[in-house]
Scaffold this active site. Structure first.
Site, mmCIF file in Angstrom:
data_model
loop_
_atom_site.group_PDB
_atom_site.id
_atom_site.type_symbol
_atom_site.label_atom_id
_atom_site.label_comp_id
_atom_site.label_asym_id
_atom_site.label_seq_id
_atom_site.Cartn_x
_atom_site.Cartn_y
_atom_site.Cartn_z
ATOM 1 N N ILE A 81 2.576 -4.211 -43.037
ATOM 2 C CA ILE A 81 2.811 -2.831 -43.622
ATOM 3 C C ILE A 81 3.500 -1.754 -42.722
ATOM 4 C CG2 ILE A 81 0.506 -2.025 -43.399
ATOM 5 C CD1 ILE A 81 0.918 -0.550 -46.371
ATOM 6 N N GLU A 115 -5.988 -7.859 -41.651
ATOM 7 C CA GLU A 115 -6.295 -7.798 -40.347
ATOM 8 C C GLU A 115 -5.387 -6.576 -39.533
ATOM 9 O OE1 GLU A 115 -8.014 -11.521 -38.037
ATOM 10 O OE2 GLU A 115 -5.812 -11.137 -37.492
ATOM 11 N N TYR A 126 -7.751 2.364 -44.313
ATOM 12 C CA TYR A 126 -8.323 1.199 -44.769
ATOM 13 C C TYR A 126 -9.675 1.306 -44.956
ATOM 14 C CZ TYR A 126 -4.106 -0.923 -43.048
ATOM 15 O OH TYR A 126 -2.537 -1.587 -42.597
#
Length: 161
Positions: A81, A115, A126
């Site tokens: 991303i 990850e 996150y």
């Protein structure tokens, strides 16, 4: 199109947008970490089942960011991303992640993974979005600078399926 707000939309990308993906990637990823993919890697995944390349596009057609994910065996993983740094700190990463989760929900997937390099500031995002830290892989990533860095494996359970 899966998300649309004002003059932005998250859309599924194809071969014709790989140059724009590469431009965002070259600006977003510091070469010392070796995280950017090349165009051949992106091109190869588009031919495989279960992979998705999504782009956050402005109303003018500019790519603000992108994500690459895969759905396999009832689970999904966010592989990459990036948000163009000139558009950073505007919540665009959150938009891309929420779009990925919405796609998973539509496909009956209730568990997602990612990850991330242990020293990546994205860990804050996150954590904020409800991802749980499952494990640390010591010395997993070798950066372009030759330094070994730990990886953090994270998971989120999707409710409402």
């Amino acid at each position: 199109m899966t998300f649309n707000a004002g003059d932005m939309a998250v859309v599924r990308l194809g071969y014709d947008q790989l140059a724009s993906v590469g431009q965002v990637m070259s600006r977003a990823f510091d070469p010392r970490y070796g995280e950017a993919w090349n165009e051949a890697q992106c091109l190869a995944l588009l031919a495989l089942p279960g992979y998705r390349l999504s782009g956050l596009m402005s109303g003018k057609g500019d790519m603000l960011g992108f994500s690459i994910s895969r759905h396999v065996a009832g689970e999904s993983e966010l592989l990459l991303i990036a948000v163009d740094p000139s558009f950073g700190r505007n919540g665009y990463g959150t938009i891309l992640i929420n779009d990925w989760i919405a796609q998973c929900r539509q496909n009956g997937i209730n568990r997602v993974f990612l990850e991330v390099r242990a020293d990546n500031p994205a860990l804050i995002l996150y954590d904020k979005l409800g991802f749980a830290r499952l494990a640390v892989r010591p010395a997993y990533y070798r950066g372009g600078d030759g330094v070994l860095r730990d990886a953090v494996t994270m998971q989120k359970l999707i409710e409402g399926i």
